[in-house]
Design a protein around this motif. Structure first.
Motif, PDB file in Angstrom:
ATOM      1  N   TRP A  36       0.810  -1.213   0.000  1.00 61.88           N
ATOM      2  CA  TRP A  36       0.000   0.000   0.000  1.00 61.88           C
ATOM      3  C   TRP A  36       0.852   1.277   0.000  1.00 61.88           C
ATOM      4  O   TRP A  36       0.416   2.299  -0.518  1.00 61.88           O
ATOM      5  N   PRO A  37       2.084   1.264   0.548  1.00 66.48           N
ATOM      6  CA  PRO A  37       2.931   2.447   0.393  1.00 66.48           C
ATOM      7  C   PRO A  37       3.234   2.790  -1.063  1.00 66.48           C
ATOM      8  O   PRO A  37       3.620   3.931  -1.366  1.00 66.48           O
ATOM      9  N   ASP A  38       3.055   1.832  -1.988  1.00 67.64           N
ATOM     10  CA  ASP A  38       3.267   2.119  -3.409  1.00 67.64           C
ATOM     11  C   ASP A  38       2.314   3.206  -3.915  1.00 67.64           C
ATOM     12  O   ASP A  38       2.634   3.929  -4.869  1.00 67.64           O
ATOM     13  N   VAL A  39       1.154   3.312  -3.283  1.00 65.81           N
ATOM     14  CA  VAL A  39       0.200   4.345  -3.691  1.00 65.81           C
ATOM     15  C   VAL A  39       0.812   5.720  -3.495  1.00 65.81           C
ATOM     16  O   VAL A  39       0.748   6.586  -4.390  1.00 65.81           O
ATOM     17  N   ASP A  40       1.426   5.943  -2.352  1.00 65.69           N
ATOM     18  CA  ASP A  40       2.060   7.242  -2.090  1.00 65.69           C
ATOM     19  C   ASP A  40       3.187   7.496  -3.076  1.00 65.69           C
ATOM     20  O   ASP A  40       3.361   8.619  -3.570  1.00 65.69           O
ATOM     21  N   THR A  41       3.955   6.446  -3.392  1.00 69.53           N
ATOM     22  CA  THR A  41       5.037   6.597  -4.373  1.00 69.53           C
ATOM     23  C   THR A  41       4.502   7.059  -5.714  1.00 69.53           C
ATOM     24  O   THR A  41       5.050   7.978  -6.345  1.00 69.53           O
ATOM     25  N   LEU A  42       3.420   6.455  -6.166  1.00 77.82           N
ATOM     26  CA  LEU A  42       2.841   6.808  -7.463  1.00 77.82           C
ATOM     27  C   LEU A  42       2.247   8.203  -7.451  1.00 77.82           C
ATOM     28  O   LEU A  42       2.410   8.965  -8.410  1.00 77.82           O
ATOM     29  N   VAL A  43       1.566   8.550  -6.372  1.00 78.52           N
ATOM     30  CA  VAL A  43       0.946   9.888  -6.295  1.00 78.52           C
ATOM     31  C   VAL A  43       2.017  10.963  -6.339  1.00 78.52           C
ATOM     32  O   VAL A  43       1.893  11.963  -7.068  1.00 78.52           O
ATOM     33  N   ARG A  44       3.082  10.795  -5.574  1.00 75.04           N
ATOM     34  CA  ARG A  44       4.132  11.814  -5.535  1.00 75.04           C
ATOM     35  C   ARG A  44       4.896  11.908  -6.850  1.00 75.04           C
ATOM     36  O   ARG A  44       5.450  12.956  -7.183  1.00 75.04           O
ATOM     37  N   SER A  45       4.913  10.818  -7.620  1.00 76.31           N
ATOM     38  CA  SER A  45       5.685  10.813  -8.868  1.00 76.31           C
ATOM     39  C   SER A  45       4.890  11.319 -10.070  1.00 76.31           C
ATOM     40  O   SER A  45       5.463  11.526 -11.142  1.00 76.31           O
ATOM     41  N   LEU A  46       3.588  11.517  -9.916  1.00 74.84           N
ATOM     42  CA  LEU A  46       2.716  11.815 -11.059  1.00 74.84           C
ATOM     43  C   LEU A  46       3.041  13.190 -11.665  1.00 74.84           C
ATOM     44  O   LEU A  46       3.105  14.200 -10.979  1.00 74.84           O
ATOM     45  N   LYS A  47       3.259  13.179 -12.976  1.00 74.06           N
ATOM     46  CA  LYS A  47       3.537  14.403 -13.722  1.00 74.06           C
ATOM     47  C   LYS A  47       2.732  14.398 -15.020  1.00 74.06           C
ATOM     48  O   LYS A  47       2.197  13.363 -15.444  1.00 74.06           O
ATOM     49  N   ILE A  48       2.666  15.547 -15.649  1.00 73.34           N
ATOM     50  CA  ILE A  48       1.956  15.696 -16.926  1.00 73.34           C
ATOM     51  C   ILE A  48       2.972  15.821 -18.043  1.00 73.34           C
ATOM     52  O   ILE A  48       3.947  16.568 -17.942  1.00 73.34           O
ATOM     53  N   VAL A  49       2.745  15.053 -19.114  1.00 74.20           N
ATOM     54  CA  VAL A  49       3.620  15.110 -20.288  1.00 74.20           C
ATOM     55  C   VAL A  49       3.131  16.236 -21.187  1.00 74.20           C
ATOM     56  O   VAL A  49       1.968  16.249 -21.603  1.00 74.20           O
ATOM     57  N   PRO A  50       3.993  17.202 -21.504  1.00 72.50           N
ATOM     58  CA  PRO A  50       3.552  18.300 -22.378  1.00 72.50           C
ATOM     59  C   PRO A  50       3.104  17.797 -23.749  1.00 72.50           C
ATOM     60  O   PRO A  50       3.684  16.858 -24.290  1.00 72.50           O
TER      61      PRO A  50
END
Length: 281
Positions: A265-279
């Protein structure tokens, strides 16, 4: 979330190609020569029926097939087709931050970049499988683009059923209508998943609702009824993050991990913090 096993897919494979040809030859002989198919008052055997292929939609639940329809919703506020999802909700406008789950979780081995949706996020290492496009296998749904999976258990009388954790990037099925928000998009995605990818009788309780950069996150604890086939998973942490990437439809990152693998479940936090938008190019 359930998938169809390799054994089940073999059982659902079409009959050999010579069977239809043999049937056609027998029918032609009856018409031309006048040989009846019924002899001594008996009746002709019932024709063979072809097995139904696995539906090309989100994974089928483990409850009986009659309770598992999952047609595509038509708009962002659509509710699951089987019945309205039973959910304890966090009202729109109220912010409840997702807790950080303790533990190491999975290692980050790179980044997943999805140019179709405009999302970029961490790619997780073992025990997760590498991210891949969704274009083959038992799950075929045009809304999905990329998926990381993890087989969490096999169960059933013949050990031929599977339960999986998933990380999916996709578009919402439609553009947002006037007055709809990214909260609505995330909520609709979770409602749809709860109604189509989990057993009948599943209940949900939203445990987080918060803004993220150019988007909104809703986390839901899914509570499933006991499995008559021996599935160990009873709860599932499911998260939908709807993001405005500048494209016509919002992008959605969906993460779902059962309680048998709560150490991840800590993987959820990893994914949320890593989320970015591709121009956009």
């Amino acid at each position: 979330m359930p998938h169809t096993s390799h054994r089940m897919r073999r059982l659902m494979a079409p009959f050999p190609s010579w069977i239809p040809l043999l049937g056609a030859a027998v029918l032609l002989a009856e018409l031309v020569i006048g040989i009846p198919l019924a002899v001594d008052g008996g009746s002709a055997p019932a024709p063979l029926s072809m097995p139904s292929p696995y539906p090309s939609v989100t994974p089928a639940p483990i409850s009986p097939p009659s309770a598992e329809p999952s047609p595509t919703p038509s708009r962002a506020t659509a509710t699951p087709s089987r019945s309205e999802a039973e959910v304890t909700r966090i009202p729109e406008g109220r912010v409840v931050t997702l807790r950080r789950y303790q533990g190491r979780g999975s290692a980050v081995i790179g980044r997943v970049t999805d140019p179709k949706t405009g999302l970029s996020f961490a790619e997780l290492g073992s025990p997760w499988r590498r991210s891949r496009p969704i274009g083959d296998g038992p799950i075929k749904d045009g809304r999905y683009n990329l998926r990381q999976t993890l087989l969490t258990e096999t169960y059933g009388p013949d050990d031929d059923r599977e339960w999986w954790a998933d990380i999916d990037s996709q578009h919402l099925w439609s553009e947002l209508d006037a007055g709809e928000s990214l909260y609505d998009a995330a909520r609709a995605m979770l409602d749809y998943k709860q109604g189509s990818a989990f057993p009948a009788g599943t209940k949900g309780r939203d445990i987080a609702s918060q803004p993220v950069r150019r988007g909104w996150l809703i986390a839901r604890m899914i509570q499933m009824p006991p499995s008559p086939d021996g599935r160990k998973a009873r709860q599932e942490l499911s998260v939908a993050i709807a993001v405005d990437t500048g494209r016509p439809r919002p992008a959605v990152l969906w993460i779902t991990i059962p309680d048998t693998h709560r150490r991840l479940w800590p993987d959820v936090d990893t994914l949320v913090r890593s989320l970015k938008i591709v121009p956009r190019r």
